[in-house]
Design an enzyme around this catalytic site. Sequence first.
Site, short mmCIF file in Angstrom:
data_model
loop_
_atom_site.label_atom_id
_atom_site.label_comp_id
_atom_site.label_asym_id
_atom_site.label_seq_id
_atom_site.Cartn_x
_atom_site.Cartn_y
_atom_site.Cartn_z
N GLY A 1 0.84 -1.21 0.00
CA GLY A 1 0.00 0.00 0.00
C GLY A 1 0.87 1.25 0.00
O GLY A 1 1.91 1.28 0.63
N THR B 1 6.24 -6.99 1.40
CA THR B 1 7.40 -6.75 0.52
C THR B 1 8.66 -7.34 1.15
O THR B 1 9.48 -7.95 0.47
CB THR B 1 7.57 -5.24 0.27
OG1 THR B 1 6.33 -4.72 -0.22
CG2 THR B 1 8.67 -4.94 -0.71
N ASP C 1 0.92 1.95 8.92
CA ASP C 1 0.52 1.12 10.08
C ASP C 1 1.59 1.11 11.18
O ASP C 1 1.31 0.75 12.31
CB ASP C 1 0.28 -0.33 9.64
CG ASP C 1 -0.75 -0.44 8.53
OD1 ASP C 1 -1.58 0.47 8.40
OD2 ASP C 1 -0.72 -1.45 7.79
N MET D 1 -7.32 3.31 9.67
CA MET D 1 -6.65 2.07 9.23
C MET D 1 -5.58 1.67 10.23
O MET D 1 -5.44 2.30 11.28
CB MET D 1 -6.04 2.28 7.86
CG MET D 1 -7.04 2.25 6.72
SD MET D 1 -6.16 2.41 5.15
CE MET D 1 -7.44 1.86 4.03
N ARG E 1 -4.54 -1.96 10.22
CA ARG E 1 -4.57 -3.43 10.25
C ARG E 1 -4.55 -3.98 11.67
O ARG E 1 -5.32 -3.57 12.50
CB ARG E 1 -3.40 -3.99 9.43
CG ARG E 1 -3.61 -3.88 7.95
CD ARG E 1 -2.83 -4.91 7.22
NE ARG E 1 -1.44 -4.89 7.63
CZ ARG E 1 -0.52 -5.69 7.16
NH1 ARG E 1 -0.83 -6.56 6.24
NH2 ARG E 1 0.72 -5.64 7.57
N HIS F 1 -8.72 5.31 3.14
CA HIS F 1 -7.49 5.61 2.39
C HIS F 1 -7.08 7.08 2.47
O HIS F 1 -5.97 7.42 2.04
CB HIS F 1 -7.65 5.20 0.93
CG HIS F 1 -7.73 3.71 0.75
ND1 HIS F 1 -8.90 3.02 0.88
CD2 HIS F 1 -6.77 2.79 0.50
CE1 HIS F 1 -8.66 1.72 0.70
NE2 HIS F 1 -7.38 1.56 0.46
O1 F6P Z 1 -1.00 -1.43 5.19
C1 F6P Z 1 -1.55 -0.20 4.87
C2 F6P Z 1 -3.06 -0.28 4.77
O2 F6P Z 1 -3.55 1.00 4.44
C3 F6P Z 1 -3.74 -0.81 6.04
O3 F6P Z 1 -3.84 0.12 7.06
C4 F6P Z 1 -5.06 -1.24 5.47
O4 F6P Z 1 -5.64 -2.25 6.27
C5 F6P Z 1 -4.69 -1.78 4.11
O5 F6P Z 1 -3.45 -1.19 3.77
C6 F6P Z 1 -5.70 -1.46 3.03
O6 F6P Z 1 -5.27 -2.04 1.86
P1 F6P Z 1 -5.92 -1.73 0.43
O7 F6P Z 1 -5.33 -0.45 -0.07
O8 F6P Z 1 -5.54 -2.90 -0.40
O9 F6P Z 1 -7.39 -1.62 0.66
#
Ligand code: F6P
Length: 386
Positions: free
Chosen positions: A10, A116, A138, A180, A182, A283
């Site tokens: 991401g 990664t 995160d 966000m 995770r 996002h």
């Molecule tokens: O790891 C970064 C992150 O933004 C997390 O906080 C979130 O859970 C995930 O990526 C969201 O991923 P995507 O952009 O695939 O929805």
Amino acid sequence: MKIGVLTGGGDCPGLNAVIRAVVKTAINDYDMSVIGFRDSFEGLILNNYVTMDKGSVSGILSRGGTILGTSNQADPFKYPILQKDEYIYLDRSPELVANYERLGLDAIVAIGGDGTMTAAASLSKLGINIIGVPKTIDNDLYGTDQTFGFDSAVVTATEAIDKIHTTAQSHHRVMIIEVMGRYAGWLALASGVAGGGDIILIPEIPYDIEVVCNKVRERNRQGKNFSIVVVGEGAKIEGGDMVVNRVIETSPDAIRLGGVSNQLAAQIEGLTGLETRVTILGHLVRGGSPTAYDRLLGTHFGCEAVRLAARKIFGRLVVLNGRDIDSIALSEVAGKIRTVPLDSLLISAAQSLGISLGVEKESLERLKSSNNTDEKTIANKKEVAT
Ligand code: F6P
């Protein structure tokens, strides 16, 4: 020397600052040539790259996103291909290695998060000279005290909380802001404390809904007829599960969290009778210009990655260790994440300020003593997710 650079996983603010530091250090200090692979490891597999010179990184320091593009679905060892209506997964690492050799590369700088770095550790075993740079909003990458991108996300989330604060006050509402992060609560905790949240719920501390509601009621009794709840997307009720928003089959880490705040709002409204609204930042916190701190951290990381390459020190992740830039073996990082230690300073600051963490003090103490509270607490990703 000839090096390649790529961004994986991401995106986050500061990626371009790292790319710029890599390219400039490589050219200015070591007379290296640099190529940039597009869309993470996909560029290495498909031989999709661009030659980087100082002109190609001009004016990008303050720009969000990544000029190289990224992907969180380009695992070289489990690369998804759509065949008829179904995905099949191929090990495309041999193509990647062949391209690396054919291009005459001496090293790859891979800027990314845990996915990664896990792939990078495996590629290192195949003989690719790889150096990792830790990125993610995160802040959950094992081995570094901070990732770049985190500070910018905290600033964006804090600004959002400030804005929600005024409307919460005007309308006497309970306002929930979901961020966000995770399986780690770093972003919720940091922005929650910085934004003056009344209740902060993080994945590391499963919440008791009665404790949450009591805090809201107590505030109302004190004449504070609004409450701000900051919740990490991975937060869960005691005895319950994290809320999964979608499963992306082709992504190495398939689960996408999100939506816990809607459940929480229904619970709070049902139990207290107080109007409760939800804002999911999603996002938004990944976008925008990096903070000065992230530009500096990203710059230090990028410079150090090239210095390691010049000294032929490979298979390492550049890290922040206290105030120093250091590195650790990628093999130590692979497959791990770093969650918030329950004895961290931020947790005790939140407690001292009277912020509710969704559990009684005694329950938190019990949780602390049953947990490994070492500063470098690690958890296997899969264990956390289930
Ligand atoms: O790891 C970064 C992150 O933004 C997390 O906080 C979130 O859970 C995930 O990526 C969201 O991923 P995507 O952009 O695939 O929805």
